[in-house]
Design a protein around this motif. Structure first.
Motif, mmCIF file in Angstrom:
data_model
loop_
_atom_site.group_PDB
_atom_site.id
_atom_site.type_symbol
_atom_site.label_atom_id
_atom_site.label_comp_id
_atom_site.label_asym_id
_atom_site.label_seq_id
_atom_site.Cartn_x
_atom_site.Cartn_y
_atom_site.Cartn_z
ATOM 1 N N ASN A 85 0.834 -1.213 0.000
ATOM 2 C CA ASN A 85 0.000 0.000 0.000
ATOM 3 C C ASN A 85 0.862 1.254 0.000
ATOM 4 O O ASN A 85 0.489 2.276 -0.592
ATOM 5 C CB ASN A 85 -0.927 0.002 1.215
ATOM 6 C CG ASN A 85 -2.066 -0.986 1.077
ATOM 7 O OD1 ASN A 85 -2.442 -1.372 -0.037
ATOM 8 N ND2 ASN A 85 -2.616 -1.426 2.202
ATOM 9 N N SER A 89 0.834 4.245 -2.996
ATOM 10 C CA SER A 89 0.534 5.658 -2.755
ATOM 11 C C SER A 89 1.533 6.591 -3.436
ATOM 12 O O SER A 89 1.331 7.809 -3.443
ATOM 13 C CB SER A 89 0.521 5.940 -1.245
ATOM 14 O OG SER A 89 1.810 5.743 -0.677
ATOM 15 N N GLN A 179 4.753 4.038 4.623
ATOM 16 C CA GLN A 179 5.115 4.944 3.536
ATOM 17 C C GLN A 179 6.522 4.613 3.074
ATOM 18 O O GLN A 179 7.362 4.191 3.869
ATOM 19 C CB GLN A 179 5.060 6.411 3.987
ATOM 20 C CG GLN A 179 3.652 6.946 4.209
ATOM 21 C CD GLN A 179 3.650 8.461 4.395
ATOM 22 O OE1 GLN A 179 4.274 9.190 3.641
ATOM 23 N NE2 GLN A 179 2.945 8.919 5.417
#
Length: 243
Positions: A85, A89, A179
């Motif tokens: 994920n 992003s 992230q």
């Protein structure tokens, strides 16, 4: 009749016992789990949701480097593994726009060549040096701070936190982050410093004088004659006007 019943029962018990013994003897014993070398990609595969990070580890050969470092030395390692994920992003085409060298640096930026426990994050010295190299300003600085039980990571472009511990064994620690850690050197490089202006020459005036044409004595004599003629003409004009 009773004796026949007892005999039949004993016979059945004997046959049952023999059958069980044969079955147990034929069943193989469970083999112990292999104690193979520490393999980061296998750890991440078992954890799930790290497909893109694993792909980068393998395509850049960093996975092989880690395998050798972990199993041929006593050096510890800490890996911050970005989830699928996290990569999703990123702006579309980000990874494809990187050179092979930049991809290696990106993966290495997620690896600290020191084993760090969660408690050590509280006393760590910033900026933290990663395997990507120079941690100086504008290069590959990685800063870690804590607030209570939260471990925060910043790169100058990315702000994220450790969301879980995937693996730890005293030599290798793998932590999940949500992230991708983006280093300044790759995603916001500074322009090169302008070239210094050329120094002004202190001998400019002297050079100009040196380059001027030489004046000979003959030239000086001609100039004096012309000056005298000019003065004589002016005097004559003054006398004529006064008459």
């Amino acid at each position: 009749m009773r004796q026949q019943y007892v005999f039949t029962t004993l016979t059945l018990l004997i046959l049952f016992s023999l059958s069980c013994s044969t079955t147990l003897a034929q069943a193989p014993a469970l083999a112990p789990a292999p104690s193979g070398p520490t393999n980061v990609t296998k750890i991440l595969e078992k954890a799930g949701q790290f497909t893109l990070f694993i792909r980068l580890l393998k395509s850049t050969q960093v996975a092989n480097q880690l395998l050798g470092q972990l199993n041929n030395s006593n050096n510890g390692m800490t890996v911050f593994a970005a989830t699928d994920n996290a990569f999703s992003s990123l702006k579309s085409g980000t990874l494809n726009s990187l050179t092979d060298e930049q991809k290696v640096q990106l993966v290495q930026f997620h690896i600290v060549p020191t084993y760090l426990t969660s408690s050590q994050f509280q006393t760590i010295s910033n900026p933290l040096r990663t395997q990507a190299g120079d941690s100086g300003d504008g290069k590959f600085p990685l800063n870690i701070t804590t607030s209570g039980n939260s471990v925060n990571i910043t790169t100058g472009l990315t702000n994220t936190s450790v969301s879980g511990t995937i693996y730890t064994d005293g030599q290798l620690a793998v932590y999940q982050i949500d992230q991708v850690l983006q280093p300044l050197q790759i995603f916001a490089p500074r322009p090169p410093a302008p070239a210094p202006a050329p120094a002004k020459s202190k001998n400019k005036k002297a050079t100009a004088v040196a380059d001027s044409p030489d004046v000979t004595p003959a030239d000086n004599s001609k100039a004096a004659t012309l000056q005298n003629v000019g003065l004589f003409g002016v005097a004559a004009l003054v006398i004529a006007l006064s008459l």
